[in-house]
Write a protein that holds these residues in place. Structure first.
Motif, PDB file in Angstrom:
ATOM      1  N   THR A  40       0.847  -1.199   0.000  1.00 25.91           N
ATOM      2  CA  THR A  40       0.000   0.000   0.000  1.00 25.91           C
ATOM      3  C   THR A  40       0.882   1.249   0.000  1.00 25.91           C
ATOM      4  O   THR A  40       2.015   1.223   0.491  1.00 25.91           O
ATOM      5  CB  THR A  40      -0.927   0.068   1.232  1.00 25.91           C
ATOM      6  OG1 THR A  40      -0.133   0.323   2.396  1.00 25.91           O
ATOM      7  CG2 THR A  40      -1.745  -1.206   1.404  1.00 25.91           C
ATOM      8  N   SER A  41       0.325   2.331  -0.523  1.00 28.23           N
ATOM      9  CA  SER A  41       1.083   3.581  -0.526  1.00 28.23           C
ATOM     10  C   SER A  41       1.256   4.117   0.897  1.00 28.23           C
ATOM     11  O   SER A  41       2.276   4.737   1.206  1.00 28.23           O
ATOM     12  CB  SER A  41       0.429   4.624  -1.428  1.00 28.23           C
ATOM     13  OG  SER A  41      -0.861   4.925  -0.990  1.00 28.23           O
ATOM     14  N   ASP A  42       0.280   3.880   1.766  1.00 23.10           N
ATOM     15  CA  ASP A  42       0.414   4.323   3.158  1.00 23.10           C
ATOM     16  C   ASP A  42       1.631   3.688   3.824  1.00 23.10           C
ATOM     17  O   ASP A  42       2.394   4.367   4.522  1.00 23.10           O
ATOM     18  CB  ASP A  42      -0.841   4.015   3.973  1.00 23.10           C
ATOM     19  CG  ASP A  42      -2.005   4.940   3.643  1.00 23.10           C
ATOM     20  OD1 ASP A  42      -1.766   6.007   3.029  1.00 23.10           O
ATOM     21  OD2 ASP A  42      -3.143   4.596   3.998  1.00 23.10           O
ATOM     22  N   GLN A  43       1.810   2.377   3.612  1.00 27.62           N
ATOM     23  CA  GLN A  43       2.976   1.692   4.189  1.00 27.62           C
ATOM     24  C   GLN A  43       4.270   2.285   3.629  1.00 27.62           C
ATOM     25  O   GLN A  43       5.216   2.523   4.372  1.00 27.62           O
ATOM     26  CB  GLN A  43       2.930   0.195   3.863  1.00 27.62           C
ATOM     27  CG  GLN A  43       1.840  -0.576   4.548  1.00 27.62           C
ATOM     28  CD  GLN A  43       1.743  -1.996   4.014  1.00 27.62           C
ATOM     29  OE1 GLN A  43       2.067  -2.283   2.858  1.00 27.62           O
ATOM     30  NE2 GLN A  43       1.274  -2.903   4.864  1.00 27.62           N
ATOM     31  N   LEU A  45       4.752   5.290   2.290  1.00 22.68           N
ATOM     32  CA  LEU A  45       4.936   6.660   2.779  1.00 22.68           C
ATOM     33  C   LEU A  45       5.432   6.673   4.219  1.00 22.68           C
ATOM     34  O   LEU A  45       6.309   7.474   4.574  1.00 22.68           O
ATOM     35  CB  LEU A  45       3.638   7.460   2.658  1.00 22.68           C
ATOM     36  CG  LEU A  45       3.259   7.864   1.239  1.00 22.68           C
ATOM     37  CD1 LEU A  45       1.833   8.394   1.199  1.00 22.68           C
ATOM     38  CD2 LEU A  45       4.241   8.891   0.684  1.00 22.68           C
ATOM     39  N   ASN A  46       4.900   5.794   5.049  1.00 22.28           N
ATOM     40  CA  ASN A  46       5.388   5.687   6.431  1.00 22.28           C
ATOM     41  C   ASN A  46       6.858   5.311   6.454  1.00 22.28           C
ATOM     42  O   ASN A  46       7.633   5.841   7.249  1.00 22.28           O
ATOM     43  CB  ASN A  46       4.565   4.673   7.229  1.00 22.28           C
ATOM     44  CG  ASN A  46       3.195   5.199   7.595  1.00 22.28           C
ATOM     45  OD1 ASN A  46       2.960   6.401   7.614  1.00 22.28           O
ATOM     46  ND2 ASN A  46       2.275   4.292   7.870  1.00 22.28           N
ATOM     47  N   ASP A  67      -2.241   5.160  -7.781  1.00 21.73           N
ATOM     48  CA  ASP A  67      -1.838   6.049  -6.694  1.00 21.73           C
ATOM     49  C   ASP A  67      -0.465   6.644  -6.990  1.00 21.73           C
ATOM     50  O   ASP A  67       0.497   5.908  -7.195  1.00 21.73           O
ATOM     51  CB  ASP A  67      -1.802   5.239  -5.400  1.00 21.73           C
ATOM     52  CG  ASP A  67      -1.628   6.093  -4.169  1.00 21.73           C
ATOM     53  OD1 ASP A  67      -1.052   7.198  -4.267  1.00 21.73           O
ATOM     54  OD2 ASP A  67      -2.055   5.659  -3.093  1.00 21.73           O
ATOM     55  N   ALA A  69       0.904   9.062  -4.844  1.00 18.28           N
ATOM     56  CA  ALA A  69       1.350   9.725  -3.615  1.00 18.28           C
ATOM     57  C   ALA A  69       2.823   9.459  -3.315  1.00 18.28           C
ATOM     58  O   ALA A  69       3.565  10.381  -2.960  1.00 18.28           O
ATOM     59  CB  ALA A  69       0.479   9.304  -2.433  1.00 18.28           C
TER      60      ALA A  69
END
Length: 128
Positions: A40-43, A45-46, A67, A69
């Protein structure tokens, strides 16, 4: 391998398990350190916030959604990256016109080699 890139940290964002595994093996096989792979992009980015990343390989389609991001974050930070995607160039916004795109299915070893070249060019020369 020259000392400049030995152990350079490569973020991998790929949600297809077998592709992620192939890319991870190819990148590791060149002496680079893999961060991820992230599905995931959230992972991703973190991880960018927590880890020092020298380069990245990004899939654009994560769980059916395109995505950008992580690509935007990498561009802002001037971290070199490539896209590994099934989408054609027309799908990618003009701000990423200079970013190399590898069309899936792609050769993971060639992808890793290209990233290694980019990493060599972008890392500062250690004068110490």
């Amino acid at each position: 391998m020259d000392e400049k890139v030995a152990g350079a940290r490569v973020l991998v964002m790929e949600d297809e398990y077998f592709l992620a595994e192939d890319i991870t093996k190819a990148v590791s096989g060149l002496g680079l350190t893999v961060i991820g792979p992230f599905a995931t992009s959230d992972q991703a980015l973190n991880s960018l916030d927590l880890d020092c990343v020298d380069a990245a390989i990004l899939d654009l389609d994560l769980a059916g959604a395109i995505d950008f991001a992580v690509a935007d974050a990498l561009l802002d930070r001037r971290i070199p990256f490539v896209f590994a995607t099934g989408y054609d160039a027309a799908t990618i916004p003009p701000r990423f016109a200079e970013i190399r795109r590898f069309e899936k299915p792609c050769d993971a070893t060639e992808l890793a080699r290209r990233l290694l070249e980019m990493t060599r060019k972008s890392l500062p020369i250690d004068s110490g």
